[in-house]
Design an enzyme around this catalytic site. Structure first.
Site, PDB file in Angstrom:
ATOM      1  N   LYS A 101       3.446  -2.462  -8.568  1.00  0.00           N
ATOM      2  CA  LYS A 101       3.483  -1.297  -7.684  1.00  0.00           C
ATOM      3  C   LYS A 101       2.834  -0.113  -8.396  1.00  0.00           C
ATOM      4  O   LYS A 101       3.220   0.235  -9.510  1.00  0.00           O
ATOM      5  CB  LYS A 101       4.930  -0.956  -7.304  1.00  0.00           C
ATOM      6  CG  LYS A 101       5.049   0.305  -6.435  1.00  0.00           C
ATOM      7  CD  LYS A 101       6.484   0.538  -5.959  1.00  0.00           C
ATOM      8  CE  LYS A 101       6.624   1.894  -5.273  1.00  0.00           C
ATOM      9  NZ  LYS A 101       8.003   2.152  -4.806  1.00  0.00           N
ATOM     10  N   LYS A 144       6.145  -1.285 -12.106  1.00  0.00           N
ATOM     11  CA  LYS A 144       5.633  -0.115 -11.378  1.00  0.00           C
ATOM     12  C   LYS A 144       5.108   0.882 -12.399  1.00  0.00           C
ATOM     13  O   LYS A 144       5.717   1.078 -13.460  1.00  0.00           O
ATOM     14  CB  LYS A 144       6.780   0.460 -10.545  1.00  0.00           C
ATOM     15  CG  LYS A 144       6.485   1.770  -9.829  1.00  0.00           C
ATOM     16  CD  LYS A 144       7.694   2.171  -8.950  1.00  0.00           C
ATOM     17  CE  LYS A 144       7.568   3.571  -8.416  1.00  0.00           C
ATOM     18  NZ  LYS A 144       8.740   3.981  -7.604  1.00  0.00           N
ATOM     19  N   ASP A 176      14.197   0.693  -7.409  1.00  0.00           N
ATOM     20  CA  ASP A 176      13.146   1.061  -8.360  1.00  0.00           C
ATOM     21  C   ASP A 176      13.808   1.771  -9.534  1.00  0.00           C
ATOM     22  O   ASP A 176      14.259   2.921  -9.395  1.00  0.00           O
ATOM     23  CB  ASP A 176      12.128   2.014  -7.700  1.00  0.00           C
ATOM     24  CG  ASP A 176      11.148   1.281  -6.785  1.00  0.00           C
ATOM     25  OD1 ASP A 176      11.427   0.123  -6.421  1.00  0.00           O
ATOM     26  OD2 ASP A 176      10.122   1.888  -6.424  1.00  0.00           O
TER      27      ASP A 176
END
Lengths: 273, 592
Positions: free
Chosen positions: A185, A156, A94
């Site tokens: 996400k 995300k 991430d």
């Protein structure tokens, strides 16, 4: 929403990213991830090797953050960090994008930053954190497009350290851009099963939260009443309500507040409750 | 082992000075579990309508449940069930500490006290037997002295549930005290004890309660403890600040009743907050039996170590009376514990008196914000002297006697605790429909409406609230029958309680089955109250809650009870007048 507790758990990246985290907390995180069947644990690079050892041979992935939480380091450093994380056992990365470059409109730099991490991840899924609270809608859309072009697997919403958490509004916007070509996400401020279900309903297919246990345990209450999911006031879920001049650039803050003026729910926005 | 082998009911006739033991039937256990459920069943079946609560015909039940004194966290509580002299309803009053665990370890699930002794007595229970003993020399003592003296006379490790002067003098807001500062506070249960000339029950038990499946119990208890550790409420807020953590939170929501519910925000809230208690008066934490949370406080006030104060007590002697002196509040709390007085009812009644004085309906040296003479007034209430005698029967009686019944903030005669219901519609419905009157614990809607546990619901909405109130009422009735502390519900769900119960008892019970037990208890309480003459009109709130709060974060709000009550009755399976239908009582197996 007809979602089994097990399916909900599989969507959760069980997260601990605080700087003071000790090894015992990582052990607990991994134990809980196994017990509840979470999709992944999401941790800082220093804990990857330990967590990977604990989770070896299981279905729980190790997700490592990179360039976290500011995203303001060099592309080479992010790529190197990702490479090392993968070497130590990370299954997913991430990364925080270069937010300043995005706001400068330096599309090339933003993309190069992401591509470096995607390459370093060596085929493992990369999720690009936009930090939506620092962007206006057009920038969010463009960031999603760049992430797609760069080969990332997910976009995300937030780090959880920035000015806003995940909102259904932002998730919906991101899903509209990426369609079914990428995952979305949601992360930041997701504390209850109602928060989780609203974000899933808006289009999220992964959830980053440090409240995974509370969410899955709390979900057991859902079968006893439909009233938990009654609609709440629109302002509760709107990013404009959460805008903060202390935490956001002035022009971003004002952009959010300007939306309130033209909002169809304007007449309900009397007091902050 | 259904019921568990040691769950024997002890019946004590003080009139005849006799003791009988009864085995609990499997049917009663399966349908009522123990604790509140058992107590209510005994009360419903034994009392006829119209019994004077302070007469020998009333009964006083001390009960524990199947989880008591096992390894299940927080399972050391006791419930006292009786017909309340304050409300006239069926009443269950709960207390923590260690008394309940010892009662179960001595082999009993309940003590049913009947009749009236001709002279002051106490009951001594240990592994060997039960005795009714003379208590003349303890009569008149405060609760701490009584506890010490009884331990000296019986066993230094004995646990004591006793009354102080308030109970002896039949103050209708008298409590029963264990561990010197844990109170079965509400409803005047202490007066019922006093009316029976029963000063105390002392108990010392040592046996280990049996469980059905030790391995399963170990597993589910470990999980239950883990969940307590995971909840920010049970792992952080309550251990660090105790219940006074609520002072700031409720004030921020504009729901901290101030000046007898005339306002919802207290200007001097910083001075009475949980943080200020920690900074100024905190000595150490206090844990009830088997409790990993440890929300209890031991504080220092005027040079003395005192139990508490709890959130409700801080409110009752603080914002309700306009008082910002935390040390005084702690001292007043201590004095109430010594005298055996319910801090909520006393504080609320004093606040009511202060308003009456302001309205020139009552001539007394009381005014909002002033602590002058209040500690002495507490003595007078407990001894029924002068002005104290007028306050000893609670706010409703006081306000009615002085021609201003609307100034008493009560439901069914029980003073409403520390949450202004104008700021939380579900909580308002919970107050109005509570079987025991103005109570925050029959359905703690503050959890979802204010604290966001398990999820945050819109506190101003009325739709859907009836369903949630019923869920919480039924679950609470079941929890009170096991018995575990209400605070576990910040960490555990319905299914967790059912699983713990199954593991310990061997009952095949899931979450819905457990709620069914709670529903049965709730309906039985309702039927008791109807038999006593209560009607739909008693499911009401003070008129004040139809007037908007003037300022703060609950300003401009009123309670919309009329929007919720019909839905509540319908979902309960009751008729339009709030009476359980024949079909409902039949389905629950209750003889109406």
């Amino acid at each position: 929403m007809n979602l089994s507790p097990e399916s909900l758990a599989r969507m959760i990246d069980h997260t601990v990213l605080k700087p003071e985290t000790k090894r015992g907390k990582i052990k607990q995180l991994c134990d809980e991830a196994l017990a509840y069947g979470f999709g992944a644990v999401c941790i800082n690079p220093v804990h990857v090797e330990y967590a990977a050892g604990l989770l070896e041979g299981t279905d729980v992935k190790v997700c490592c953050v990179v360039g976290f939480p500011l995203g303001a380091t060099l592309p080479e450093v992010k790529a190197t960090e990702a490479r090392h994380a993968v070497r130590l056992g990370a299954d997913e990365i991430d990364m925080v994008m270069n937010i300043g470059a995005m706001r400068d409109g330096d599309r090339g730099l933003v993309k190069r930053d992401m591509e470096g991490v995607v390459a370093a991840a060596d085929g493992r899924p990369v999720k690009v954190i936009l930090e939506t609270g620092l962007l206006v809608d057009d920038e969010k859309r463009e960031a999603c497009e760049i992430a797609m072009e760069a080969g990332a697997r997910y976009v995300k919403t937030s780090t959880g350290f920035g000015p806003m958490g995940a909102t259904p509004y932002d998730v919906r916007l991101m899903r509209e851009v990426v369609g079914d070509r990428m995952g979305v996400k949601a992360a930041g401020g997701i504390r209850t099963f109602a928060d989780a279900l609203r974000l899933i309903d808006a289009g999220a297919d992964r959830l980053g939260t440090s409240s995974g246990v509370a969410i899955v345990e709390g979900y057991k209450w859902a079968k006893y009443s439909d009233s938990w999911m009654k609609p709440v006031r629109p302002c509760w879920l709107c990013p404009s309500r959460h805008a903060s001049l202390a935490k956001q650039p002035k022009e971003v803050y004002l952009w959010y507040k300007q939306r309130c003026i033209t909002c169809p729910h304007r007449d309900e926005n009397i007091f902050n409750d | 082992m259904i019921p568990p082998d040691d769950m024997t009911l002890l019946r004590i006739s003080l009139t005849r000075q006799t003791v009988h033991r009864e085995e609990l039937s499997a049917d009663t256990f399966t349908r009522y579990l123990g604790g509140r459920g058992l107590g209510v069943k005994v009360l419903y079946e034994q009392l006829h309508a119209g019994v004077d609560p302070l007469s020998p015909e009333n009964i006083l039940v001390f009960a524990v449940g199947p989880l008591t004194a096992t390894t299940v966290p927080t399972a050391g509580r006791t419930v006292v069930v009786t017909k309340s002299p304050l409300t006239g309803t069926a009443f269950d009053s709960h207390v923590g500490g260690h008394f309940g665990a010892h009662l179960r370890k001595a082999g009993y699930c309940a003590v049913v006290v009947e009749g009236r002794a001709s002279r002051p007595v106490y009951v001594w229970i240990d592994d060997e037997g039960v005795e009714i003993r003379d208590a003349k020399r303890f009569w008149g003592m405060d609760t701490a002295s009584t506890t010490d003296a009884l331990r000296e006379e019986t066993d230094s490790k004995a646990e004591v549930a006793c009354i102080g002067p308030a109970g002896e003098n039949l103050a209708k807001i008298a409590s029963i005290i264990t561990d010197k500062h844990r109170a079965a506070g509400r409803g005047g249960v202490g007066a019922v004890m006093g009316s029976k000339n029963l000063k105390a029950i002392a108990v010392h038990g040592t046996a280990t309660p049996p469980v059905d499946n030790e391995d399963h119990v170990r597993e589910v208890v470990e999980r239950a403890r883990r969940l307590i550790k995971k909840s920010p409420v049970t792992n952080k807020s309550l251990p660090v600040y105790g219940t006074p953590v609520l002072v700031d939170l409720i004030n921020e929501h504009g729901m901290l009743p101030t000046h007898n519910f005339q306002e919802g925000t207290f200007n001097d809230v910083d001075g009475v907050s949980g943080e200020k208690l920690l900074e100024r008066l905190h000595v150490r934490r206090y844990h009830c039996y088997g409790c990993p949370i440890g929300c209890g406080r031991i504080s220092r006030a005027y040079g003395e170590e005192v139990g508490g104060p709890e959130y409700e007590t801080i409110w009752a002697f603080g914002p309700a009376c306009g008082i910002n002196d935390l040390e005084f509040i702690a001292a007043a709390s201590h004095k109430c514990n010594l005298l055996g007085l319910d801090t909520i009812s006393v504080g609320s009644t004093i606040a009511c008196a202060m308003e009456l004085v302001g309205m020139q309906k009552l001539d007394a040296p009381l005014r909002f914000g002033s602590t002058d003479g209040l500690l002495e007034l507490l003595e007078d209430i407990a001894h029924r002297r002068g002005l104290g005698d007028r306050l000893a029967d609670g706010a409703r009686a006081l306000a009615t006697a002085h021609g201003a019944p609307n100034v008493a903030m009560h439901v069914k005669g029980l003073e409403i605790p520390a949450y202004d219901p104008r700021g939380a519609q579900g909580h308002a419905l919970a107050y109005a429909t509570s079987n025991r009157g103005g109570c925050h614990l029959r359905a703690y809607m503050i959890a979802p409406e204010i604290m966001g546990v398990p999820v945050l619901v819109d506190r101003d909405r009325t739709d859907g609230k009836a369903e949630l109130v019923i869920l919480f009422q039924d679950l609470s009735a079941a929890m009170d029958s096991l018995i575990v502390c209400r605070f576990t519900s910040f960490a555990w769900s319905v299914d967790d309680y059912a699983e713990l119960t199954s593991a310990v008892t061997g009952l095949e019970l899931d979450g819905r089955g457990l709620l069914r037990v709670g529903e049965r208890i709730w309906n039985m309480e309702r039927l008791f109250n109807i038999r006593e003459g209560f009607t739909r009109q008693d499911d009401a709130l003070p008129q004040r809650f139809s007037v908007p709060l003037p300022e703060g974060n609950s300003r401009d709000r009123v309670v919309h009870l009329d929007e919720m009550l019909p839905e509540y009755y319908r979902l309960r399976g009751w008729d339009e007048d709030g009476r359980p239908t024949d079909e409902k009582t039949r389905s629950l197996g209750i003889e109406a």
